[in-house]
Scaffold this active site. Structure first.
Site, PDB file in Angstrom:
ATOM      1  N   SER A 103     -27.328  -2.421  22.036  1.00  0.00           N
ATOM      2  CA  SER A 103     -28.276  -3.523  21.836  1.00  0.00           C
ATOM      3  C   SER A 103     -27.804  -4.863  22.378  1.00  0.00           C
ATOM      4  O   SER A 103     -28.574  -5.817  22.407  1.00  0.00           O
ATOM      5  CB  SER A 103     -28.626  -3.653  20.349  1.00  0.00           C
ATOM      6  N   LYS A 135     -31.476  -8.143  12.187  1.00  0.00           N
ATOM      7  CA  LYS A 135     -30.958  -9.030  13.241  1.00  0.00           C
ATOM      8  C   LYS A 135     -31.685 -10.375  13.232  1.00  0.00           C
ATOM      9  O   LYS A 135     -31.065 -11.438  13.364  1.00  0.00           O
ATOM     10  CB  LYS A 135     -31.110  -8.357  14.606  1.00  0.00           C
TER      11      LYS A 135
END
EC number: 3.4.21.53
Length: 787
Positions: free
Chosen positions: A686, A729
């Site tokens: 990611s 996140k």
């Protein structure tokens, strides 16, 4: 023929009986314990000792209303009253005559009714009817005599007194009081006021009972013929008992076996299961009491009969009340609450619905375990928790076979035994922490337990007989899905429990944690007052977690110091804690919240990562140095992350013309990519777009705004692919003061999970290609961040 009855009104106290009915001229004793009945009895004793007794329609009703009992019963005279221990009274009554309720009212805590006494008057009968009734009476008398002769249940002497009774109504009541009748039949006889129909009714019941008694007699004779072998065995067993007694073997194995057989009759289990248990009892009865096998067999049978074969708690299907309970115990967790309320709604419509198998996944301290306790409370079910952390042996789940010394059932059967109900709420805590070794794989054993199609016949290795687990509501918890085997995960409905944002933590601290800690430390309610600003400071500078576990411990630390202060000075009325007091109670700030760099930086980009304890911000630093074309990756990066960095550099080589980058940069320069906090392992794809942007920034000397963060996987062609943990996140970015986040277009649906107050403070940019990332985040040389 109700015109043949004389009717007289009386005003009498009324007692509804549970499971009893009384006829005129019948003497009956029973115990009274309900307050409503005791008051009615007291009133009857103050009057003429007359009381009206009638039957309740449903014996389970503790506080009956007028609609809960029959309106035809018997006027009775109280003959004797004895007070028993525990506010109970034993009453002896004699039935006087039948009566019917005309009017009823509840006063002074008991029922008082106007009763119409109904007495049969034979003087009004015409001669034809008298002859017909006489014929009926003779038939009934003969049938009753046959009933007595076949059944041997009633003394023949009653026939003598019955022959002297001239009152037909009394004749019927006397027979009804001396034969086996169902509750509905008793009430039917009481309520019939046509004398001919009443005779027909008692006659048909007698004929039916005679047929049943004849069949019973045939069965008894047939069984007696088969008893010779059994009697022989019994005789030999009795001899064996005598021998054992002479030898000093005091334990009476056979009496225990008989007790087990009695218990076996009472359990509801499949025929094959009962046969297997019966064989085990027979085996047990033949073992000498001195044999070591007797305790093994006894323990096995005790375990079987301690299981709740017949017991099941009744679900509370009140959705509103369930919602109130869940909200009362937990703040947030809306997905979990909604799923349980959906289950309740469907259970209301479909009683045979199998329980869902739910897996709650999220960081520690987010309330996964405690919400399951609340689910059990909301459903009115027992709660069983089994921790699977570190479980390596399959026998922990399925039990040990009885061939092993010290074998015991598995945790599942033990949990059911502990709950003493077939439908508890079962929590498998930390299901992702199970491990396999040479003893077997517990995850494979869980496949049967967590499969609604298989668990109705779950076989524990110790029991070796099937036990139904299908009515259990199974809930599992995990911090990560990555460690759960795919076949096991496929059987569960996954609900993500995300970390809390600051606002949610503030509400939890105010409404739940602070009051709970004050109570646990034996302080007065509201003794400690902490304002919102101070709580925010505790959340931001003394805890760093997705859940609230550390926050609770921190508040507990404050409460301990306040408790000490109160003991030293009992005159304290309350303690107000402000932000300036925190250093006194908790020491220096443990965490300095690293807010994002305000100024644009070259070669420095904010990334976002997901961990088992929630989301975190991740700075990616890049230096381009003269060298031999080496790519140096530091910060304890995993293989996937290293490959992601190399993919990004390959992509950059394909677009050097767009940014006037030296096509030979990868040969003449060393590129050093570093992610701080080098002791913490990092992996995953990611950070792909983050590392690629940081390298481009360093090569072009163009800065990246400090208030921007991003997440997304990069391909060789520059496409941006979806990643996981988006909500965590984004919450981490919000905590760090970042105002703009770039996320993959494929993750757009994840934005629905973000709280509105976070959305208002942040801008989310959906990107599909690296070109869009560069356009949004790469400034021109010398350009300042306008945001």
């Amino acid at each position: 023929m109700e015109q043949n009855y004389t009717k007289i009104d009386h005003e009498l106290p009324l007692i509804p009986l549970r499971g009893l009915a009384i006829f005129p001229y019948m003497i009956l004793n029973f115990d009274i314990g309900r307050e409503i009945s005791l008051k009615a009895l007291d009133q009857a004793m103050m009057d003429e000792e007359l009381i009206f007794l009638t039957s309740q329609k449903e014996a389970e009703v503790d506080e009956p209303g007028e609609e809960d009992f029959y309106h035809v019963g018997t006027i009775c005279k109280v003959k004797q009253m004895i007070k028993l221990p525990g506010d109970t009274v034993r009453v002896l009554v004699e039935g006087v005559s039948r009566g019917r309720v005309k009017k009823i009212e509840q006063e002074d805590g008991y029922f008082r009714a106007v009763i119409e006494e109904i007495v049969f008057d034979s003087d009004n009968l015409d001669s034809e009817t008298e002859v017909e009734i006489e014929a009926f009476v003779r038939n009934v008398f003969d049938a009753f005599e046959e009933y007595i002769n076949i059944g041997n249940r009633v003394s023949p002497e009653i026939l003598i007194s019955l022959a002297d009774i001239e009152d037909v109504d009394r004749f019927i009541d006397t027979i009804a009081a001396n034969i086996y009748l169902k509750s509905s039949q008793k009430q039917e006889i009481l309520e019939e006021f046509d004398i001919r129909k009443r005779l027909e009714l008692i006659y048909s019941i007698l004929l039916e009972e005679i047929d049943i008694l004849k069949i019973e007699k045939k069965i008894t004779l047939r069984v007696k013929k088969q008893m010779n072998k059994v009697q022989k065995e019994y005789y030999l067993r009795e001899q064996l008992k005598a021998i054992q007694k002479e030898l000093g073997e005091e334990e009476d194995i056979n009496s225990e076996a008989d007790e087990y057989r009695e218990k076996l009759k009472k359990i509801k289990a499949p025929k094959t299961t009962k046969e297997k248990i019966e064989k085990e009892i027979d085996k047990f009865s033949k073992i000498s009491s001195m044999s070591p096998d007797v305790s093994v067999s006894r323990n096995y049978l005790d375990t079987i009969f301690s299981l709740p074969w017949n017991k099941e708690t009744k679900d509370k299907l009140d959705i509103t009340k369930a919602k109130d309970i869940l909200d009362e115990d937990h703040y947030g967790l809306e997905k979990v609450k909604e799923r349980i309320l959906e289950y309740l709604a469907i259970r209301t419509l479909a009683k045979s619905l199998k329980g869902p198998i739910i897996c709650l996944v999220g960081p520690p301290g987010t309330g996964k375990t405690s919400i399951v306790k609340s689910i059990a409370r909301a459903l009115n079910r027992k709660f069983v928790r089994i921790s699977l952390g570190g479980v390596r042996d399959e026998a922990e789940i399925r039990g040990h076979r009885r061939t092993y010394v010290g074998s015991i059932p598995g945790r599942i059967i033990n949990g059911v035994k502990e709950a003493q109900t077939k439908n508890p709420v079962f929590l498998f805590d930390e299901i992702d922490k199970m491990a396999a070794d040479y003893k077997g794989d517990p995850a494979s054993a869980m496949l049967e337990v967590l499969d609604p199609e298989q668990n109705k016949d779950f076989v524990d290795h110790y029991l070796e007989i099937p036990f139904d687990l299908s009515k259990i509501l199974f809930v599992t918890t995990a911090n990560s899905l990555g460690n759960i085997p795919r076949p096991l995960l496929d059987r569960m409905e996954v609900i993500e429990v995300s970390g809390y944002i600051e606002e949610e933590k503030l509400n939890i601290a105010k409404k739940y944690l602070l009051p709970k800690q004050i109570k646990e430390h034996a302080l007065k309610e509201n003794f400690i007052k902490i304002d919102d600003e101070t709580l925010r400071s505790i959340i931001n500078h003394y805890t760093r977690e997705a859940g609230v576990r550390t926050l609770e411990r921190t508040i507990g630390k404050i409460c301990r110091k306040v408790a000490k202060k109160y003991v030293e000075d009992p005159t304290l009325e309350e303690v107000v804690i402000n932000k300036s007091d925190l250093e006194t109670y908790l020491g220096k700030d443990m965490f300095k919240y690293q807010l994002a760099e305000v100024n644009p930086q070259i070669g420095l980009v904010n990334g976002l990562a997901w961990t088992e304890v929630g989301g975190v911000t991740l700075e990616v630093e890049v230096n381009v140095l003269k060298g031999k074309g080496e790519i140096v990756l530091t910060g304890k990066l995993g293989d996937v992350m290293k490959e992601s960095a190399k993919t990004g550099i390959s992509y950059i080589r394909s677009i050097v013309d767009k940014f006037d980058i030296d096509p030979e940069f990868y040969k003449t320069n060393d590129i050093h990519i570093h992610i701080p906090e080098g002791a913490v392992p990092k992996d995953g794809p990611s950070a792909g777009i983050t590392m690629a942007l940081a390298v481009i920034s360093a090569l072009t000397k163009r800065p990246v705004p400090g208030n921007i963060a991003m997440t997304g996987e990069i391909t060789l062609r520059g496409r941006v692919l979806a990643v996981g943990g988006v909500k965590e996140k984004l919450l981490a970015a919000h905590r760090a003061g970042i105002t703009k986040v770039l996320i993959p277009k494929e993750c757009e649906a994840d934005l629905d999970e973000i709280p509105e107050n976070v959305k208002e403070k942040m801008e989310f940019v959906l990107v599909e290609h690296m070109d869009e990332v560069l356009e949004q985040a790469l400034l021109k040389s010398g350009e300042n961040n306008e945001n």
